[in-house]
Write a protein that holds these residues in place. Sequence first.
Motif, PDB file in Angstrom:
ATOM      1  N   GLU A  43       0.820  -1.417  -0.195  1.00 46.67           N
ATOM      2  CA  GLU A  43      -0.257  -0.109  -0.418  1.00 46.67           C
ATOM      3  C   GLU A  43       0.806   0.904  -0.129  1.00 46.67           C
ATOM      4  OE1 GLU A  43      -2.950  -0.059   3.294  1.00 46.67           O
ATOM      5  OE2 GLU A  43      -2.086  -2.261   3.433  1.00 46.67           O
ATOM      6  N   ILE A  44       0.500   2.357  -0.548  1.00 40.35           N
ATOM      7  CA  ILE A  44       0.919   2.990  -0.689  1.00 40.35           C
ATOM      8  C   ILE A  44       0.082   4.327   0.354  1.00 40.35           C
ATOM      9  CG2 ILE A  44       0.975   5.938  -1.799  1.00 40.35           C
ATOM     10  CD1 ILE A  44       1.137   4.135  -4.849  1.00 40.35           C
ATOM     11  N   THR A  45       1.405   4.601   1.561  1.00 39.90           N
ATOM     12  CA  THR A  45       0.716   5.525   2.614  1.00 39.90           C
ATOM     13  C   THR A  45       0.962   6.779   2.144  1.00 39.90           C
ATOM     14  OG1 THR A  45       2.585   5.219   3.874  1.00 39.90           O
ATOM     15  CG2 THR A  45       1.162   3.654   3.700  1.00 39.90           C
ATOM     16  N   GLU A  46       2.148   7.213   2.226  1.00 38.79           N
ATOM     17  CA  GLU A  46       2.318   8.625   1.840  1.00 38.79           C
ATOM     18  C   GLU A  46       3.153   8.651   0.040  1.00 38.79           C
ATOM     19  OE1 GLU A  46       5.859  11.663   3.729  1.00 38.79           O
ATOM     20  OE2 GLU A  46       4.419   9.877   4.748  1.00 38.79           O
ATOM     21  N   LEU A  55       5.507   3.068   0.701  1.00 37.16           N
ATOM     22  CA  LEU A  55       4.962   2.131   1.335  1.00 37.16           C
ATOM     23  C   LEU A  55       4.260   1.340   2.296  1.00 37.16           C
ATOM     24  CD1 LEU A  55       6.555   0.596  -2.292  1.00 37.16           C
ATOM     25  CD2 LEU A  55       4.838   2.318  -2.247  1.00 37.16           C
ATOM     26  N   LYS A  56       3.375   0.582   2.885  1.00 33.97           N
ATOM     27  CA  LYS A  56       3.897   0.016   3.515  1.00 33.97           C
ATOM     28  C   LYS A  56       3.492  -1.496   3.120  1.00 33.97           C
ATOM     29  CE  LYS A  56       0.841  -1.853   7.217  1.00 33.97           C
ATOM     30  NZ  LYS A  56      -0.448  -1.754   8.211  1.00 33.97           N
ATOM     31  N   LEU A  57       4.025  -2.545   3.239  1.00 35.65           N
ATOM     32  CA  LEU A  57       4.992  -3.910   2.686  1.00 35.65           C
ATOM     33  C   LEU A  57       3.747  -4.682   3.719  1.00 35.65           C
ATOM     34  CD1 LEU A  57       7.078  -1.592   1.486  1.00 35.65           C
ATOM     35  CD2 LEU A  57       7.510  -4.423   0.609  1.00 35.65           C
ATOM     36  N   THR A  58       2.778  -5.690   3.353  1.00 34.04           N
ATOM     37  CA  THR A  58       2.565  -6.999   4.513  1.00 34.04           C
ATOM     38  C   THR A  58       2.777  -7.877   4.066  1.00 34.04           C
ATOM     39  OG1 THR A  58       1.044  -5.335   4.895  1.00 34.04           O
ATOM     40  CG2 THR A  58       0.277  -7.423   6.079  1.00 34.04           C
ATOM     41  N   PHE A  59       3.948  -8.690   4.541  1.00 30.74           N
ATOM     42  CA  PHE A  59       4.160 -10.952   3.968  1.00 30.74           C
ATOM     43  C   PHE A  59       2.435 -11.502   3.816  1.00 30.74           C
ATOM     44  CE2 PHE A  59       8.034  -8.569   3.863  1.00 30.74           C
ATOM     45  CZ  PHE A  59       8.474  -8.871   2.917  1.00 30.74           C
ATOM     46  N   ALA A  60       2.821 -12.851   3.129  1.00 32.52           N
ATOM     47  CA  ALA A  60       1.505 -13.423   3.638  1.00 32.52           C
ATOM     48  C   ALA A  60       1.762 -13.958   4.099  1.00 32.52           C
ATOM     49  CB  ALA A  60       1.567 -14.073   2.183  1.00 32.52           C
ATOM     50  N   PRO A  61       1.155 -14.491   5.610  1.00 27.62           N
ATOM     51  CA  PRO A  61       0.589 -15.465   6.500  1.00 27.62           C
ATOM     52  C   PRO A  61       2.013 -16.687   6.371  1.00 27.62           C
ATOM     53  CG  PRO A  61      -1.345 -14.474   6.800  1.00 27.62           C
ATOM     54  CD  PRO A  61      -0.382 -14.306   4.825  1.00 27.62           C
ATOM     55  N   GLY A  67       7.093  -9.483   8.661  1.00 26.37           N
ATOM     56  CA  GLY A  67       6.102  -9.769   9.081  1.00 26.37           C
ATOM     57  C   GLY A  67       5.806  -8.367   8.062  1.00 26.37           C
ATOM     58  N   ASP A  68       5.440  -7.037   8.637  1.00 25.80           N
ATOM     59  CA  ASP A  68       4.992  -5.956   7.902  1.00 25.80           C
ATOM     60  C   ASP A  68       6.339  -4.855   8.613  1.00 25.80           C
ATOM     61  OD1 ASP A  68       4.170  -5.225   9.940  1.00 25.80           O
ATOM     62  OD2 ASP A  68       2.254  -4.715   9.031  1.00 25.80           O
ATOM     63  N   TYR A  69       5.769  -3.779   7.294  1.00 21.01           N
ATOM     64  CA  TYR A  69       7.402  -3.153   7.277  1.00 21.01           C
ATOM     65  C   TYR A  69       6.613  -1.295   6.572  1.00 21.01           C
ATOM     66  CZ  TYR A  69       9.762  -4.982   3.942  1.00 21.01           C
ATOM     67  OH  TYR A  69      10.939  -5.473   2.758  1.00 21.01           O
ATOM     68  N   LYS A  70       7.511  -0.682   6.903  1.00 24.55           N
ATOM     69  CA  LYS A  70       7.174   0.482   5.523  1.00 24.55           C
ATOM     70  C   LYS A  70       8.298   1.178   5.295  1.00 24.55           C
ATOM     71  CE  LYS A  70       2.797   3.069   8.027  1.00 24.55           C
ATOM     72  NZ  LYS A  70       2.836   4.055   7.854  1.00 24.55           N
ATOM     73  N   LYS A  83      16.984   2.928  -8.732  1.00 24.07           N
ATOM     74  CA  LYS A  83      16.060   2.991  -7.113  1.00 24.07           C
ATOM     75  C   LYS A  83      16.502   1.921  -5.688  1.00 24.07           C
ATOM     76  CE  LYS A  83      11.603   1.418  -7.205  1.00 24.07           C
ATOM     77  NZ  LYS A  83      10.510   1.399  -7.588  1.00 24.07           N
ATOM     78  N   GLU A  84      15.867   3.156  -4.301  1.00 21.82           N
ATOM     79  CA  GLU A  84      16.381   2.823  -3.297  1.00 21.82           C
ATOM     80  C   GLU A  84      15.300   3.104  -2.938  1.00 21.82           C
ATOM     81  OE1 GLU A  84      20.116   4.075  -1.773  1.00 21.82           O
ATOM     82  OE2 GLU A  84      21.787   2.998  -3.302  1.00 21.82           O
ATOM     83  N   THR A  85      15.563   2.292  -1.601  1.00 23.16           N
ATOM     84  CA  THR A  85      13.995   2.301  -0.401  1.00 23.16           C
ATOM     85  C   THR A  85      15.108   1.521   0.862  1.00 23.16           C
ATOM     86  OG1 THR A  85      13.054  -0.271  -0.686  1.00 23.16           O
ATOM     87  CG2 THR A  85      12.003   1.855  -2.079  1.00 23.16           C
ATOM     88  N   GLU A  86      14.310   2.288   1.248  1.00 22.81           N
ATOM     89  CA  GLU A  86      15.185   2.289   3.090  1.00 22.81           C
ATOM     90  C   GLU A  86      13.635   1.892   4.132  1.00 22.81           C
ATOM     91  OE1 GLU A  86      18.057   4.290   4.924  1.00 22.81           O
ATOM     92  OE2 GLU A  86      19.418   4.547   3.001  1.00 22.81           O
ATOM     93  N   VAL A  87      13.722   0.867   5.173  1.00 22.61           N
ATOM     94  CA  VAL A  87      12.589   0.436   6.048  1.00 22.61           C
ATOM     95  C   VAL A  87      13.303   1.676   7.037  1.00 22.61           C
ATOM     96  CG1 VAL A  87      11.816  -1.370   7.726  1.00 22.61           C
ATOM     97  CG2 VAL A  87      13.104  -1.941   6.077  1.00 22.61           C
TER      98      VAL A  87
END
Length: 162
Positions: A43-46, A55-61, A67-70, A83-87
């Motif tokens: 999900e895009i949160t901002e 982005l909020k990433l939620t891993f499948a059970p 688990g999940d993180y932004k 492109k770089e992303t950081e938790v």
Amino acid sequence: MIGKLEHEQELHVPASEAWDLFGTLRIGQLVAQELPQLFQSVEITEGDGGVGTVLKLTFAPGVPGPGDYKEKFTKIDNEKRIKETEVVEGGYLELGFTLFRVRFEVIEKGEESSIFKGTIEYEVKEENASNASIVSIQPVATTAELAKNYLLKNKASKEASQ
């Protein structure tokens, strides 16, 4: 403790086409749609896809890991195709990591070919060093394979319609 994992994948499409996918939000949308066994949601949160987008990433059970993180887009270089992303919240940070960065890079190989290079860089506190074992390049490799298949399918569709 500092660590780094890498994965390379040849993409049989021009670098510009690959970057149109990897350099935008489209890669997250594709992953969320096509890999429900890996990601429950992306999900895009901002933001709008540029630097600063969160982005909020939620891993499948049942998927091992955080688990999940932004994550936040910290660098997008359209010229170098990086492109770089950081938790920035949750997940790895709760497990003692002080840095968890993912870099996507598209390298031109020829007129009709390119290389995707995915890199995970991390730093974890010494007292949490055993958590480094949960870091896996597999989600990056799976994403690269999915992208390759998607790009080739689109390329074939374009060629068939011409």
